[in-house]
Design an enzyme around this catalytic site. Sequence first.
Site, PDB file in Angstrom:
ATOM      1  N   THR A   1       3.764   0.513  -4.954  1.00 55.27           N
ATOM      2  CA  THR A   1       4.612  -0.179  -5.678  1.00 55.27           C
ATOM      3  C   THR A   1       4.010  -0.690  -6.858  1.00 55.27           C
ATOM      4  O   THR A   1       4.937  -0.759  -7.663  1.00 55.27           O
ATOM      5  CB  THR A   1       4.958  -1.529  -4.788  1.00 55.27           C
ATOM      6  OG1 THR A   1       3.641  -2.315  -4.430  1.00 55.27           O
ATOM      7  CG2 THR A   1       5.707  -1.299  -3.536  1.00 55.27           C
TER       8      THR A   1
ATOM      9  N   LYS B   1       0.782  -1.094   0.067  1.00 61.36           N
ATOM     10  CA  LYS B   1       0.078   0.184   0.103  1.00 61.36           C
ATOM     11  C   LYS B   1       0.889   1.165  -0.104  1.00 61.36           C
ATOM     12  O   LYS B   1       0.407   2.102   0.476  1.00 61.36           O
ATOM     13  CB  LYS B   1      -1.069   0.048   1.196  1.00 61.36           C
ATOM     14  CG  LYS B   1      -1.945  -1.274   1.310  1.00 61.36           C
ATOM     15  CD  LYS B   1      -2.636  -1.561   0.062  1.00 61.36           C
ATOM     16  CE  LYS B   1      -3.602  -0.548  -0.328  1.00 61.36           C
ATOM     17  NZ  LYS B   1      -4.295  -0.893  -1.766  1.00 61.36           N
ATOM     18  N   GLY B   2       2.065   1.248  -0.417  1.00 64.83           N
ATOM     19  CA  GLY B   2       3.037   2.312  -0.420  1.00 64.83           C
ATOM     20  C   GLY B   2       3.136   2.906  -1.883  1.00 64.83           C
ATOM     21  O   GLY B   2       3.425   4.033  -2.132  1.00 64.83           O
TER      22      GLY B   2
ATOM     23  N   SER C   1      -5.147   2.931   4.753  1.00 64.20           N
ATOM     24  CA  SER C   1      -5.164   2.160   3.258  1.00 64.20           C
ATOM     25  C   SER C   1      -5.268   0.636   3.208  1.00 64.20           C
ATOM     26  O   SER C   1      -5.879   0.056   2.776  1.00 64.20           O
ATOM     27  CB  SER C   1      -4.161   2.680   2.421  1.00 64.20           C
ATOM     28  OG  SER C   1      -4.209   2.078   1.230  1.00 64.20           O
TER      29      SER C   1
ATOM     30  N   ARG D   1       5.581   5.031   2.612  1.00 60.85           N
ATOM     31  CA  ARG D   1       4.377   6.280   2.519  1.00 60.85           C
ATOM     32  C   ARG D   1       4.179   6.441   4.056  1.00 60.85           C
ATOM     33  O   ARG D   1       4.608   5.693   5.182  1.00 60.85           O
ATOM     34  CB  ARG D   1       3.334   5.618   2.016  1.00 60.85           C
ATOM     35  CG  ARG D   1       1.876   6.264   1.836  1.00 60.85           C
ATOM     36  CD  ARG D   1       0.776   5.357   1.304  1.00 60.85           C
ATOM     37  NE  ARG D   1      -0.487   6.153   1.016  1.00 60.85           N
ATOM     38  CZ  ARG D   1      -1.640   5.489   0.748  1.00 60.85           C
ATOM     39  NH1 ARG D   1      -1.444   4.126   0.433  1.00 60.85           N
ATOM     40  NH2 ARG D   1      -2.844   6.287   0.396  1.00 60.85           N
TER      41      ARG D   1
ATOM     42  N   LYS E   1      -7.294   0.477  -6.852  1.00 59.47           N
ATOM     43  CA  LYS E   1      -6.139   1.404  -6.490  1.00 59.47           C
ATOM     44  C   LYS E   1      -7.008   2.597  -6.135  1.00 59.47           C
ATOM     45  O   LYS E   1      -7.944   2.969  -7.202  1.00 59.47           O
ATOM     46  CB  LYS E   1      -5.316   1.441  -7.521  1.00 59.47           C
ATOM     47  CG  LYS E   1      -4.574   0.077  -7.789  1.00 59.47           C
ATOM     48  CD  LYS E   1      -4.053  -0.212  -6.685  1.00 59.47           C
ATOM     49  CE  LYS E   1      -3.175  -1.724  -6.852  1.00 59.47           C
ATOM     50  NZ  LYS E   1      -2.329  -2.393  -5.727  1.00 59.47           N
ATOM     51  N   GLY E   2      -6.874   3.518  -5.141  1.00 58.57           N
ATOM     52  CA  GLY E   2      -7.464   4.668  -4.945  1.00 58.57           C
ATOM     53  C   GLY E   2      -8.672   4.665  -4.529  1.00 58.57           C
ATOM     54  O   GLY E   2      -9.688   5.300  -4.489  1.00 58.57           O
ATOM     55  N   ARG E   3      -9.010   3.516  -3.878  1.00 56.65           N
ATOM     56  CA  ARG E   3     -10.220   3.285  -3.182  1.00 56.65           C
ATOM     57  C   ARG E   3     -10.598   4.001  -1.826  1.00 56.65           C
ATOM     58  O   ARG E   3      -9.639   4.532  -1.437  1.00 56.65           O
ATOM     59  CB  ARG E   3     -10.677   1.872  -2.727  1.00 56.65           C
ATOM     60  CG  ARG E   3      -9.721   1.152  -1.630  1.00 56.65           C
ATOM     61  CD  ARG E   3     -10.201  -0.038  -0.994  1.00 56.65           C
ATOM     62  NE  ARG E   3     -10.060  -1.098  -1.722  1.00 56.65           N
ATOM     63  CZ  ARG E   3      -9.143  -1.847  -2.066  1.00 56.65           C
ATOM     64  NH1 ARG E   3      -7.949  -1.652  -1.674  1.00 56.65           N
ATOM     65  NH2 ARG E   3      -9.347  -2.903  -2.988  1.00 56.65           N
ATOM     66  N   PRO E   4     -11.677   4.462  -1.508  1.00 57.86           N
ATOM     67  CA  PRO E   4     -11.777   5.613  -0.532  1.00 57.86           C
ATOM     68  C   PRO E   4     -11.530   4.865   0.896  1.00 57.86           C
ATOM     69  O   PRO E   4     -11.700   3.755   0.912  1.00 57.86           O
ATOM     70  CB  PRO E   4     -13.297   5.880  -0.718  1.00 57.86           C
ATOM     71  CG  PRO E   4     -14.054   4.933  -1.353  1.00 57.86           C
ATOM     72  CD  PRO E   4     -13.027   4.511  -2.261  1.00 57.86           C
TER      73      PRO E   4
END
Length: 342
Positions: free
Chosen positions: A103, A100-101, A189, A181, A305-308
Amino acid sequence: MAGSGGLGGGAGGSQGAGGGPGATLRAPRAPLLFAALVLGAYCLCALPGRCPPAGRIPAPAPAPAEPPRAARSPGTSGLPVASGSGRRRFPQALIVGVKKGGTRALLEFLRLHPDVRALGSEPHFFDRCYERGLAWYRSLMPRTLDGQITMEKTPSYFVTREAPRRIHGMSPATKLIVVVRNPVTRAISDYAQMLSKTPGLPSFGTLAFRRGLGPVDTAWSAVRIGLYAQHLDNWLRYFPLSHFLFVSGERLVSDPAGELGHVQDFLGLKRVVTDKHFYFNATKGFPCLKKAQGSGRPRCLGKSKGRPHPRVPEAMVQRLRAFYRPFNRKFYQMTGQDFGWD
């Protein structure tokens, strides 16, 4: 094992419900059973996965068009052979962390470079599949020509105690890339991803803290991964700091071309991937790749990716920031970089 400490805090409130015999014992069985099922599913999510069967790892993507210097075998198409055919090699560079950084974004951006050939899936060789042997691992790799770099990414390597020794055994010259991150944002995340796979999980606070807002539970994997200084300490027993590049996950979003420039320099590559390759997708909240010439549409990472993120009370966020602060400062000192998380 990952997350077991957090689970203990989440499950404790359900124990001891109902104290009398007979009917009073039967009443809470349904909610207790439901809680047990949810927590069991969580355990399956949190525990390290098994090595996937050989057939489950997809074949490498087709090689990009090769320069004219590469000779091709009569009657074949695609990969050149003989002097220019390329070979399957061990990776010269690995993206080893962190989950969750950023990659996946970094790998997809790097794959734009003509001199980078990367395995698209995560082979998990140095953490889950090591018993299959180095020959098996090399067989997964895409073919490369002289001058091209073979890469793979498996973010769990960074937090796997045995991984540095095993990678050093493959090649002590391996270059190591770590995308980091803000550990608080990263933990939230991570939880959002777990929640998408296992709805009904205990709350973030139940897993991150013991006894309400008690001590931070470092047994929970989402918390433990963010102790970057501790993990790096283990790696520095086998590799010098010069073999590492630490990529800012935040800057990978705000300035992808700038971060990719540093990565290409670290890998000894010409700066081919530049700002002309990116645009910012406001809906997703991160950069996407502009469409290639002749391609129908731009490329963004998948829906996962980019989920709330779930809402986490500010008091919990502040507690976690205070918890991570000394670890972050030690990490800044070890790497010589201030990532600005404090």
